[in-house]
Design an enzyme around this catalytic site. Structure first.
Site, mmCIF file in Angstrom:
data_model
loop_
_atom_site.group_PDB
_atom_site.id
_atom_site.type_symbol
_atom_site.label_atom_id
_atom_site.label_comp_id
_atom_site.label_asym_id
_atom_site.label_seq_id
_atom_site.Cartn_x
_atom_site.Cartn_y
_atom_site.Cartn_z
ATOM 1 N N ASP A 216 0.813 -1.158 -0.075
ATOM 2 C CA ASP A 216 0.165 0.142 -0.032
ATOM 3 C C ASP A 216 0.781 1.333 0.058
ATOM 4 O O ASP A 216 2.053 1.216 -0.416
ATOM 5 C CB ASP A 216 -1.019 -0.101 1.176
ATOM 6 C CG ASP A 216 -2.268 0.694 0.820
ATOM 7 O OD1 ASP A 216 -2.489 1.923 0.528
ATOM 8 O OD2 ASP A 216 -3.304 -0.044 1.132
ATOM 9 N N ASP A 217 0.465 2.431 0.628
ATOM 10 C CA ASP A 217 1.025 3.644 0.549
ATOM 11 C C ASP A 217 2.490 3.148 1.155
ATOM 12 O O ASP A 217 2.620 2.857 2.314
ATOM 13 C CB ASP A 217 0.683 4.515 0.987
ATOM 14 C CG ASP A 217 -0.778 5.165 0.489
ATOM 15 O OD1 ASP A 217 -0.751 5.054 -0.650
ATOM 16 O OD2 ASP A 217 -1.861 5.624 1.163
ATOM 17 N N GLY A 238 4.943 -0.102 -4.077
ATOM 18 C CA GLY A 238 4.001 0.361 -3.161
ATOM 19 C C GLY A 238 3.177 1.538 -4.106
ATOM 20 O O GLY A 238 3.159 1.631 -5.097
ATOM 21 N N HIS A 239 2.139 2.157 -3.027
ATOM 22 C CA HIS A 239 1.375 3.200 -3.826
ATOM 23 C C HIS A 239 1.848 4.573 -3.499
ATOM 24 O O HIS A 239 0.931 5.524 -3.548
ATOM 25 C CB HIS A 239 -0.157 3.033 -3.091
ATOM 26 C CG HIS A 239 -0.648 1.661 -3.541
ATOM 27 N ND1 HIS A 239 -1.938 1.176 -3.046
ATOM 28 C CD2 HIS A 239 -0.267 0.659 -4.240
ATOM 29 C CE1 HIS A 239 -2.224 0.074 -3.257
ATOM 30 N NE2 HIS A 239 -0.944 -0.379 -4.131
ATOM 31 N N GLY A 240 3.140 4.576 -3.459
ATOM 32 C CA GLY A 240 3.647 6.007 -3.233
ATOM 33 C C GLY A 240 3.575 6.716 -2.056
ATOM 34 O O GLY A 240 3.339 6.181 -0.846
#
Length: 390
Positions: A216-217, A238-240
């Site tokens: 995730d993030d 990841g989601h940044g």
């Protein structure tokens, strides 16, 4: 002569007393019955060591030697009488049965402790079984965050490694002046909701020199975050680095004074993201600075999404009330895996304002990338690739 001896003795005793007061006290978890075999439940020995350290009038250290220690959900409560350090040379492991952490939402929780330092160590939450349960649609517990700081002031997490958290790895909530340094976070790219570091309701947090690979993030920034500094972050998969999602609730605090600099995103789903629900709210985003960032094969290097409405539930036909203002992107370079490398999808009722692009160079498969703008105002300076749509 006798008087001189007495005075010298008093001075010696005074110095010895002062030295004993200032010398830190150390509490080894082995002395309280912890077993470094990875099988024996060491939760109570850890809590007893903590309680002794917390009562100490001297600065105190809870020491965890090398080895593997089985720990169930544990709350390390304050306030403590002096500064306290958890020095971890070993590995803390969660039970194989993910139900054993219960429904509290945490694994290791530090609460209302000032001048707290967590140094070194590895946390292995064994999250794979929990992820599989969630993905199967079975009845599952709520899941646990690996390490949480709640109401911690003047705290430090340095040199920690977190592996396979059930949910978020590191959480900083309702804290002031917390430093997160040189942490390493590892979880598979498809592990759900395993944010690397989550900051919410906190002021004066710094995150530096950290490597985050998760599902995730890499870093998620929630409501009430102020004066957050992030530097030398390695993110991906990841989601940044995501501000939000914001605006889920109507009465919600904003995010302001956030900086990310000198960082690299590799193979991430997103790079620099601001995400807001499409519904009315008091939340806001103000004074955000992203600078000196390298993107390596990132799906969405720059994205503002003010129309977040997962599964079209609770927000269809509404618009975001989150006011996004004064966001600067400076010296952002690298490659996008999608043609639209810059997306500004802002709210019709609360358009993005004060967006600044300064020296942007993003390409798509060695070809021209594109930009998308909706309901946005701002300025550009220097070289802008892809061509600006502001």
């Amino acid at each position: 002569m006798a008087k001189s001896i007495r005075v010298s003795s008093i001075l010696f005793l005074s110095c010895a007393t002062l030295l004993s007061i200032t010398r830190a006290a150390s509490f080894n978890v082995l002395s309280f019955g912890a077993k470094p075999d990875g099988r024996t439940d060491s939760t109570q020995p850890f809590l007893k060591a903590w309680a002794s350290a917390c009562r100490s009038i001297q600065p105190a250290t809870v020491y965890v030697p090398r080895g593997r220690y089985l720990i169930k959900a544990a709350v390390f409560k304050g306030p403590c009488r002096n500064r306290i350090t958890a020095k971890i040379d070993g590995t803390l492991v969660a039970p194989d049965n993910y139900w054993a952490l219960g429904n509290s939402g945490y694994w290791l929780l530090f609460i209302q402790v000032n001048r707290l330092s967590v140094i070194g160590g590895t946390l292995d939450a064994k999250g794979a079984g929990f992820w599989a349960c969630r993905q199967s649609g079975k009845n599952c517990p709520v899941g646990a965050r690996s390490i949480t700081f709640n109401w911690v002031n003047n705290g430090l997490i340095n040199g920690l490694t977190s592996i396979n958290s059930q949910l978020m790895h590191v959480v900083v909530n309702s804290c002031k002046n917390v430093k997160v340094q040189n942490v390493r976070i590892v979880a598979p790219d498809l592990s759900p909701n395993t944010d690397g570091i989550h900051v919410q309701g906190s002021t004066g947090v710094t995150i530096t020199g950290s490597s985050i690979k998760t599902g995730d993030d890499c870093i998620s920034i929630g409501p009430g975050t102020r004066n957050l500094w992030m530097e030398k972050i390695q993110c991906g998969p990841g989601h940044g680095v995501s501000i939000g999602s914001l605006g889920r609730d109507f009465n919600e605090d904003g995010v302001q004074n956030v900086t990310l600099t000198n960082s690299v995103f590799t193979g991430a789903d997103n790079g620099l993201r601001i995400k807001a629900w499409a519904r009315p709210t008091t939340a806001f985003v103000s004074n955000i600075n992203f600078r000196n960032i390298i993107m390596k094969n990132v799906d969405n290097p720059i994205i503002i999404d003010q129309n977040y409405c997962p599964n079209n539930q609770g927000c269809p036909r509404q618009t975001s009330g989150v006011k996004i203002n004064q966001v600067t992107y400076q010296n952002i370079q690298g490659t996008s895996t999608t043609q639209v490398a810059v997306i500004f999808d802002c709210s019709p009722s609360n358009p993005c304002r004060g967006i600044r692009l300064h020296d942007i160079k993003l390409t798509y498969l060695n070809r021209k990338a594109q930009s998308f703008c909706k309901n946005i105002g701002g300025t550009t300076k220097g070289v802008i690739i892809p061509e600006s749509c502001l």
